[in-house]
Design a protein around this motif. Structure first.
Motif, PDB file in Angstrom:
ATOM      1  N   MET A  43     -32.839  43.901  62.918  1.00 33.25           N
ATOM      2  CA  MET A  43     -31.415  43.866  63.127  1.00 33.25           C
ATOM      3  C   MET A  43     -30.827  42.806  62.205  1.00 33.25           C
ATOM      4  O   MET A  43     -31.296  41.682  62.139  1.00 33.25           O
ATOM      5  CB  MET A  43     -31.132  43.563  64.597  1.00 33.25           C
ATOM      6  N   SER A  44     -29.775  43.172  61.493  1.00 31.82           N
ATOM      7  CA  SER A  44     -29.117  42.201  60.623  1.00 31.82           C
ATOM      8  C   SER A  44     -27.729  41.892  61.176  1.00 31.82           C
ATOM      9  O   SER A  44     -27.097  42.730  61.821  1.00 31.82           O
ATOM     10  CB  SER A  44     -29.015  42.744  59.199  1.00 31.82           C
ATOM     11  N   ILE A  45     -27.295  40.695  60.901  1.00 34.34           N
ATOM     12  CA  ILE A  45     -25.988  40.244  61.366  1.00 34.34           C
ATOM     13  C   ILE A  45     -24.949  40.560  60.295  1.00 34.34           C
ATOM     14  O   ILE A  45     -25.142  40.252  59.118  1.00 34.34           O
ATOM     15  CB  ILE A  45     -26.005  38.722  61.654  1.00 34.34           C
ATOM     16  N   ARG A  46     -23.871  41.165  60.699  1.00 31.87           N
ATOM     17  CA  ARG A  46     -22.757  41.470  59.793  1.00 31.87           C
ATOM     18  C   ARG A  46     -21.830  40.259  59.745  1.00 31.87           C
ATOM     19  O   ARG A  46     -21.399  39.760  60.773  1.00 31.87           O
ATOM     20  CB  ARG A  46     -22.001  42.701  60.296  1.00 31.87           C
ATOM     21  N   GLU A  47     -21.515  39.812  58.552  1.00 30.84           N
ATOM     22  CA  GLU A  47     -20.606  38.681  58.363  1.00 30.84           C
ATOM     23  C   GLU A  47     -19.201  39.217  58.078  1.00 30.84           C
ATOM     24  O   GLU A  47     -19.023  40.075  57.218  1.00 30.84           O
ATOM     25  CB  GLU A  47     -21.047  37.826  57.171  1.00 30.84           C
ATOM     26  N   ILE A  48     -18.232  38.710  58.806  1.00 28.44           N
ATOM     27  CA  ILE A  48     -16.828  39.061  58.554  1.00 28.44           C
ATOM     28  C   ILE A  48     -16.084  37.756  58.290  1.00 28.44           C
ATOM     29  O   ILE A  48     -16.073  36.860  59.140  1.00 28.44           O
ATOM     30  CB  ILE A  48     -16.195  39.799  59.751  1.00 28.44           C
ATOM     31  N   PRO A  49     -15.458  37.651  57.118  1.00 23.65           N
ATOM     32  CA  PRO A  49     -14.709  36.430  56.826  1.00 23.65           C
ATOM     33  C   PRO A  49     -13.495  36.303  57.759  1.00 23.65           C
ATOM     34  O   PRO A  49     -12.818  37.296  58.051  1.00 23.65           O
ATOM     35  CB  PRO A  49     -14.255  36.594  55.378  1.00 23.65           C
ATOM     36  N   LEU A  58     -15.641  42.756  69.715  1.00 26.71           N
ATOM     37  CA  LEU A  58     -16.501  42.165  68.693  1.00 26.71           C
ATOM     38  C   LEU A  58     -17.952  42.518  68.961  1.00 26.71           C
ATOM     39  O   LEU A  58     -18.483  42.219  70.037  1.00 26.71           O
ATOM     40  CB  LEU A  58     -16.317  40.643  68.694  1.00 26.71           C
ATOM     41  N   GLY A  59     -18.552  43.168  67.986  1.00 28.93           N
ATOM     42  CA  GLY A  59     -19.957  43.543  68.125  1.00 28.93           C
ATOM     43  C   GLY A  59     -20.861  42.339  68.244  1.00 28.93           C
ATOM     44  O   GLY A  59     -20.629  41.300  67.617  1.00 28.93           O
ATOM     45  N   GLN A  60     -21.898  42.481  69.035  1.00 34.37           N
ATOM     46  CA  GLN A  60     -22.853  41.390  69.230  1.00 34.37           C
ATOM     47  C   GLN A  60     -23.619  41.064  67.954  1.00 34.37           C
ATOM     48  O   GLN A  60     -24.178  39.983  67.829  1.00 34.37           O
ATOM     49  CB  GLN A  60     -23.828  41.756  70.355  1.00 34.37           C
ATOM     50  N   ASP A  61     -23.601  41.990  66.998  1.00 32.98           N
ATOM     51  CA  ASP A  61     -24.297  41.776  65.730  1.00 32.98           C
ATOM     52  C   ASP A  61     -23.327  41.349  64.630  1.00 32.98           C
ATOM     53  O   ASP A  61     -23.565  41.597  63.454  1.00 32.98           O
ATOM     54  CB  ASP A  61     -25.029  43.059  65.311  1.00 32.98           C
ATOM     55  N   VAL A  62     -22.226  40.723  65.026  1.00 33.83           N
ATOM     56  CA  VAL A  62     -21.211  40.273  64.072  1.00 33.83           C
ATOM     57  C   VAL A  62     -21.068  38.760  64.152  1.00 33.83           C
ATOM     58  O   VAL A  62     -21.094  38.178  65.237  1.00 33.83           O
ATOM     59  CB  VAL A  62     -19.832  40.922  64.380  1.00 33.83           C
ATOM     60  N   HIS A  63     -20.911  38.167  63.000  1.00 29.60           N
ATOM     61  CA  HIS A  63     -20.598  36.737  62.923  1.00 29.60           C
ATOM     62  C   HIS A  63     -19.287  36.589  62.152  1.00 29.60           C
ATOM     63  O   HIS A  63     -19.168  37.086  61.033  1.00 29.60           O
ATOM     64  CB  HIS A  63     -21.712  35.969  62.208  1.00 29.60           C
TER      65      HIS A  63
END
Length: 183
Positions: free
Chosen positions: A1-7, A80-85
């Protein structure tokens, strides 16, 4: 699982655009419901009122103005997805988006940061922010302006279960009667 980065800047830009859209565009389903209500309304005064609302919508669209003068509090809902930062401060990003959107579209700024001090912030912040964590890597943002004029005559009561539907109806009618001709 990879974390998606959103600025955080992307959140700001989205909130800015959504503040403008939410105050100037009526969703298709809501417009259809108004059309249907006007067509089906038998009471002349109510039909005229619905017609005036329709005229207001046309003028607002034609002149790119807010649908209602009370653009109220910006209520921002984020799934907000749990896999989002979020890379940055989410709260600050949302408030900056509200600040920009309300300024850019010349929307009425009527929010106070402290309800007891009653000092207008001048930029419609802070926003009312609700964040729900959901599965996945998505980020869905919804802006719903909440006008506050109706709050002037609001009431709250706790009804007993035995009051039933009749208790609710009585409460609503009593509230309207107490408000009188001061909508």
């Amino acid at each position: 699982m990879s974390i998606r980065e959103i600025p955080a800047a992307a959140v700001t830009d989205a909130v800015e655009a959504l503040c403008i859209e939410a105050n100037t565009s009526l969703p298709v389903d809501v417009k259809a419901a108004l059309d249907a209500a006007e067509a089906a309304e038998p009471w002349p005064l109510a039909k005229e009122t619905l017609g005036l609302l329709q005229q207001n919508l046309c003028v607002a669209k034609e002149k790119n103005l807010p649908i209602c003068q009370d653009t109220g509090m910006a209520c921002v809902f984020i799934e907000l997805g749990q896999d989002v930062h979020i890379d940055g401060d989410l709260n600050a990003a949302v408030n900056e988006g509200v600040r920009r959107g309300y300024e850019k579209a010349y929307l009425r700024k009527s929010i106070t940061a402290d309800p007891l001090q009653r000092v207008n912030t001048g930029d419609n912040t802070p926003a009312f922010l609700t964040v729900h964590l959901v599965p996945g890597s998505g980020c869905k943002i919804t802006v719903a302006p909440k006008g506050a004029g109706s709050e002037n005559m609001s009431r709250l009561a706790m009804l007993k279960p035995a009051d039933g539907v009749e208790g609710v109806k009585k409460f609503v009618l009593d509230t309207v009667e107490q408000a009188g001709a001061n909508p």
